[in-house]
Design a protein around this motif. Sequence first.
Motif, mmCIF file in Angstrom:
data_model
loop_
_atom_site.group_PDB
_atom_site.id
_atom_site.type_symbol
_atom_site.label_atom_id
_atom_site.label_comp_id
_atom_site.label_asym_id
_atom_site.label_seq_id
_atom_site.Cartn_x
_atom_site.Cartn_y
_atom_site.Cartn_z
ATOM 1 N N PRO A 9 20.328 33.975 31.963
ATOM 2 C CA PRO A 9 19.696 32.896 31.206
ATOM 3 C C PRO A 9 20.538 32.255 30.119
ATOM 4 N N GLU A 10 21.472 32.979 29.545
ATOM 5 C CA GLU A 10 22.213 32.442 28.401
ATOM 6 C C GLU A 10 23.315 31.476 28.815
ATOM 7 N N ASN A 11 24.147 31.898 29.756
ATOM 8 C CA ASN A 11 25.274 31.071 30.205
ATOM 9 C C ASN A 11 25.006 30.388 31.552
ATOM 10 N N ASP A 12 23.801 30.611 32.102
ATOM 11 C CA ASP A 12 23.362 29.934 33.318
ATOM 12 C C ASP A 12 24.235 30.279 34.529
ATOM 13 N N ILE A 13 24.716 31.526 34.584
ATOM 14 C CA ILE A 13 25.579 31.963 35.682
ATOM 15 C C ILE A 13 24.747 32.758 36.690
ATOM 16 N N ILE A 14 24.941 32.462 37.967
ATOM 17 C CA ILE A 14 24.226 33.150 39.043
ATOM 18 C C ILE A 14 25.155 34.186 39.670
ATOM 19 N N SER A 15 24.699 35.434 39.726
ATOM 20 C CA SER A 15 25.445 36.453 40.466
ATOM 21 C C SER A 15 24.817 36.591 41.848
ATOM 22 N N VAL A 16 25.673 36.634 42.868
ATOM 23 C CA VAL A 16 25.225 36.708 44.258
ATOM 24 C C VAL A 16 25.922 37.887 44.927
ATOM 25 N N GLY A 17 25.133 38.806 45.493
ATOM 26 C CA GLY A 17 25.687 39.954 46.198
ATOM 27 C C GLY A 17 25.520 39.805 47.698
ATOM 28 N N PHE A 18 26.468 40.368 48.468
ATOM 29 C CA PHE A 18 26.481 40.194 49.923
ATOM 30 C C PHE A 18 26.436 41.540 50.646
ATOM 31 N N ASN A 19 26.115 41.492 51.929
ATOM 32 C CA ASN A 19 26.093 42.708 52.741
ATOM 33 C C ASN A 19 27.483 43.276 52.966
ATOM 34 N N TYR A 52 10.467 20.729 44.785
ATOM 35 C CA TYR A 52 11.031 20.304 46.065
ATOM 36 C C TYR A 52 12.457 20.826 46.191
ATOM 37 N N ILE A 53 12.888 21.075 47.433
ATOM 38 C CA ILE A 53 14.259 21.513 47.690
ATOM 39 C C ILE A 53 15.184 20.308 47.582
ATOM 40 N N SER A 54 16.201 20.423 46.743
ATOM 41 C CA SER A 54 17.107 19.298 46.521
ATOM 42 C C SER A 54 18.500 19.508 47.100
ATOM 43 N N GLN A 55 18.834 20.763 47.425
ATOM 44 C CA GLN A 55 20.218 21.019 47.837
ATOM 45 C C GLN A 55 20.316 22.317 48.629
ATOM 46 N N LYS A 56 21.217 22.326 49.622
ATOM 47 C CA LYS A 56 21.499 23.508 50.430
ATOM 48 C C LYS A 56 22.995 23.763 50.398
ATOM 49 N N ILE A 57 23.380 25.010 50.086
ATOM 50 C CA ILE A 57 24.797 25.361 49.963
ATOM 51 C C ILE A 57 25.090 26.591 50.814
ATOM 52 N N SER A 58 26.140 26.518 51.614
ATOM 53 C CA SER A 58 26.572 27.652 52.423
ATOM 54 C C SER A 58 27.597 28.472 51.652
ATOM 55 N N LEU A 59 27.433 29.805 51.675
ATOM 56 C CA LEU A 59 28.370 30.696 50.983
ATOM 57 C C LEU A 59 29.185 31.526 51.970
ATOM 58 N N GLY A 60 29.366 31.035 53.168
ATOM 59 C CA GLY A 60 30.192 31.736 54.151
ATOM 60 C C GLY A 60 29.408 32.095 55.394
ATOM 61 N N LYS A 61 30.087 32.148 56.526
ATOM 62 C CA LYS A 61 29.411 32.367 57.802
ATOM 63 C C LYS A 61 29.182 33.835 58.135
ATOM 64 N N ASP A 62 30.147 34.683 57.872
ATOM 65 C CA ASP A 62 30.116 36.058 58.369
ATOM 66 C C ASP A 62 29.574 37.058 57.364
ATOM 67 N N ARG A 63 28.623 36.657 56.553
ATOM 68 C CA ARG A 63 28.002 37.570 55.595
ATOM 69 C C ARG A 63 26.618 37.051 55.231
ATOM 70 N N GLN A 64 25.791 37.953 54.692
ATOM 71 C CA GLN A 64 24.447 37.597 54.288
ATOM 72 C C GLN A 64 24.222 37.944 52.825
ATOM 73 N N ILE A 65 23.427 37.120 52.162
ATOM 74 C CA ILE A 65 23.107 37.362 50.755
ATOM 75 C C ILE A 65 22.049 38.455 50.673
ATOM 76 N N THR A 66 22.300 39.465 49.842
ATOM 77 C CA THR A 66 21.382 40.603 49.725
ATOM 78 C C THR A 66 20.856 40.803 48.310
ATOM 79 N N GLN A 82 19.773 34.041 54.621
ATOM 80 C CA GLN A 82 21.005 34.523 55.246
ATOM 81 C C GLN A 82 22.198 34.228 54.322
ATOM 82 N N SER A 83 23.099 33.322 54.697
ATOM 83 C CA SER A 83 24.260 33.029 53.844
ATOM 84 C C SER A 83 24.087 31.728 53.063
ATOM 85 N N PHE A 84 22.878 31.171 53.059
ATOM 86 C CA PHE A 84 22.631 29.895 52.379
ATOM 87 C C PHE A 84 21.813 30.098 51.107
ATOM 88 N N ILE A 85 22.066 29.252 50.126
ATOM 89 C CA ILE A 85 21.205 29.177 48.960
ATOM 90 C C ILE A 85 20.597 27.780 48.905
#
Length: 356
Positions: free
Chosen positions: A26-36, A6-20, A328-331
Motif C-alpha cells: 500500500p505505501e509504495n504501490d508495488i505488486i509482488s507476484v509469485g510463480f509456480n 470494469y476490466i481495463s487492461q490485460k497483461i501477460s507475464l510469460g507463457k511457461d509459468r503460472q501465477i500462484t 494463469q500467467s495473465f493479470i
Amino acid sequence: PIMYAYISQKISLGKDRQITAINWEPENDIISVGFNTGGIKLLKFEEAGEKDGESQLAINTNLAASHQKEIRTLSWNPHYEKLLSVDVHGKLVVWAENLGTYEEEMINESPRKPIKFASWSKNGTFIVIVIEGGNVILGSVEGDRIWEINLTIDATHAAFFENDHTVVLSNNKGEIVAVDSPNGEIFAEYDLSEDNEKAKMKKTKTAEDVAPEAGKDAASDQIVCFESNNLEGVHSRLLIALNNGSLYLVKNLRDGDMNKIELNIARIYGGCWSKSGKMFAISLMVENMQSVFLFDNNAKLLQNFNTVKPCSLVDFNYNATKLLATQQSFIFLSKIRPRHEFVHLRDKQVFAIKLE
C-alpha cells in the motif's frame, strides 16, 4: 449501482509459468507476484495520461532466484520495507529494501519442519509462522520468538484479527483456532460446516470432531480465502471462503458470530480485503458466469463484473480504485469508480466524489 467496476487492461507475464501468489503493497504501490516456477516479480503501474487509458509499468523487475519451487505466500511489511515469501517446500525468505531493490535478509529452511504459511501483522512488528504438523510461532520483526504453541489441527492459514490482538488459524477444512496475540493462549475453537447456517463453538476436540463426514470427500472442500481486515474492535471482520461456494463473514470470535452469506454461489476461486478494510472482493462462479463481486464490510453487494474465465487471485491497490485479478500467467487490471452525486448551483454542476 453504488459504484462502477470494469476490466481495463490485460497483461501477460510469460507463457511457461503460472501465477500462484500476489500481494499489493500500500505505501509504495508495488505488486509482488509469485510463480509456480519459484520466481518472484515486482510490478508498479504508472498512471495513464488519459482518464481511461492503459497504465504503463514503471517497475518490472525480478527478484534473485532464492526459491526453486512454487511460491505459496507473499506478504509485504510496508512499515519496515520488507517482503516475505514462502514456497510449497516450506522455505521462507525475508527480503529487505536496499537502494531501490530487495535483497535476501533471512532464509529459513528445514526439511523436517517445513513452513506452510507466514504473514506480517498490520503494524509490521510481528510475524506469524505456521509449520507443518500444527506448530505455530509468533515472532518479532527483529527475529525474536514471542511464543510457540502446538495445535490439534494441522493449520494451513493464519490471519491477524482485531488490530493484531488476535491470531486466527485454520486448516483447509475450516477447523479454526483463535489465539490471544499477547500470550499465545487459545480462547475459542470452531468448526465450519456447509450444512449449518452458523459455525458452532466446540468446547472440546476429540477424534470424532476431526474425522471426515461419512460419504464426503474432505479434500474436495478447501479454504481459498482466509483473510482479515484487522480493524479495531467491532469493526474487525474475518473473511472465510471455501471453494464449494460457502462464504463466511466473522464479526466476533469470542461470541461465535460467524454468519454464513447465502448467495447461491457455485464456486469460489479467491478473495481479499481492500487496504482500508471497508470492502472485499470475491472471485466466483454464479449462474454459470465467472465474475468478481465487490461487497462492503457488512456483506452488502456493491457491484460485480464478469471475467469470462475464473480468476484465482485478487488484490486491491491502496485506495481501492484498482483491483488486480490473475488467470494463469495473465493479470487483469480493473478500475473501480464510485457513483458521483451531483447538484446544480445556478450555472454550475458540482460533483461529490467519495474514495475509500
